[in-house]
Enzyme design. Sequence first.
Site, PDB file in Angstrom:
ATOM      1  N   ASP A  49      42.883  17.814  65.443  1.00  0.00           N
ATOM      2  CA  ASP A  49      43.047  18.599  64.317  1.00  0.00           C
ATOM      3  C   ASP A  49      43.027  17.473  63.084  1.00  0.00           C
ATOM      4  O   ASP A  49      43.487  16.444  62.825  1.00  0.00           O
ATOM      5  CB  ASP A  49      44.366  18.918  64.063  1.00  0.00           C
ATOM      6  N   TYR A  54      41.342  15.143  54.090  1.00  0.00           N
ATOM      7  CA  TYR A  54      41.804  13.754  54.495  1.00  0.00           C
ATOM      8  C   TYR A  54      40.821  12.625  54.267  1.00  0.00           C
ATOM      9  O   TYR A  54      39.795  12.624  54.828  1.00  0.00           O
ATOM     10  CB  TYR A  54      42.196  13.869  56.104  1.00  0.00           C
ATOM     11  N   SER A 151      47.322  27.687  57.155  1.00  0.00           N
ATOM     12  CA  SER A 151      48.399  26.825  57.118  1.00  0.00           C
ATOM     13  C   SER A 151      49.189  26.946  55.932  1.00  0.00           C
ATOM     14  O   SER A 151      48.797  26.874  54.853  1.00  0.00           O
ATOM     15  CB  SER A 151      47.925  25.103  57.135  1.00  0.00           C
ATOM     16  N   TRP A 202      52.783  21.059  62.644  1.00  0.00           N
ATOM     17  CA  TRP A 202      52.328  19.693  61.939  1.00  0.00           C
ATOM     18  C   TRP A 202      53.910  18.924  61.797  1.00  0.00           C
ATOM     19  O   TRP A 202      54.887  19.549  61.691  1.00  0.00           O
ATOM     20  CB  TRP A 202      51.429  19.675  60.989  1.00  0.00           C
ATOM     21  N   GLY A 281      50.503  12.272  65.082  1.00  0.00           N
ATOM     22  CA  GLY A 281      49.852  11.283  64.588  1.00  0.00           C
ATOM     23  C   GLY A 281      50.140   9.919  65.354  1.00  0.00           C
ATOM     24  O   GLY A 281      51.201   9.648  65.901  1.00  0.00           O
TER      25      GLY A 281
END
Length: 333
Positions: A49, A54, A151, A202, A281
């Site tokens: 993802d 980013y 989101s 997330w 992450g």
Amino acid sequence: MRYRKLGNSDLQVSEISLGSWLTYSGGVAADATRACTEAAFDEGINFFDTANVYGRGAAETAWGEILSAHPRDSYVLATKVWGQMSDDPADSGLSPAQIAKQIDASLTRLRTDYVDLYQAHRFDPAVPLEDTVEALQRVVEQGKARYLGFSEWTVEQIRTAIEIGGPDLFVSSQPQYSMLWQAPEVELFDLCAKNGISNIVWSPLAQGLLTGKYAPGRPAPSGTRFASEAMGLAQGLVNSEAAAEAVQRLVPLAEGAGISMPTLALAWVLRRSEVASAITGASRPEQVHANSIAAGVSLSDELLAAADEALGDIPVTEVTLGPNAQTGIKRRS
């Protein structure tokens, strides 16, 4: 690794997935990005993802180089649109022109002809929702994305979009969800379940706070996310002295169950059938391997009850807007 169906799609995604928000957008070096990504493949992680915003394309570019060396059908790729992509204030949002521009830019950076999942990163109340829905549907019609998601939209925004685009419009929702941020359980999960939408959550480790490595009243250990200027910017979402103390009360519970704190936290979010994948992450390959252990782990009712008691009233348990989420809906006149 175990896999779950992503909403009403034909995609099977790994219960643990790899995200790129604060890490591969510039938080870690290129060799670490590659090592973590390859570690994910080694663990059977197939869901990756990212988002155009980013590092303003940096994360997509990094993964475009790495993922393109793997067979395209060996991974499920998701990206997003909405964020500010240049110093031009107009270079953001969910207008038809912006969506058309950004999907092409993302595909170029990702070195692929299509993404499996294209997500509206946040809601854009300045654009008629009909315009946004039709533009996203056009991306699918053109073969540039297989499925759509969103989101941090409100339930009102989700319902209205489905009324416009039909029951098969979305297959995924990406909310913040963790032991410390339980807001999606109030309304979102139920709405999604009724509409064939899975949640890919997330910050399931609460920016790393739920790893237990941050002791209350002490500086963040060297080399951790909170100690990094590039990666510690989001700790304010969940980090506080009271939250850190609550997490420390979870540590002996995890130890007593013979599991690590990351496994406890990730298995906790995966206990919900409404969740298809926990986006994690990682700045080092060993973190990828450690997070993957949580796939398939079941937590006993006794452990879950003890965890609730340890956390007390610290978690967010009411409907709460996520970062950069907005209320309101604009319709065509």
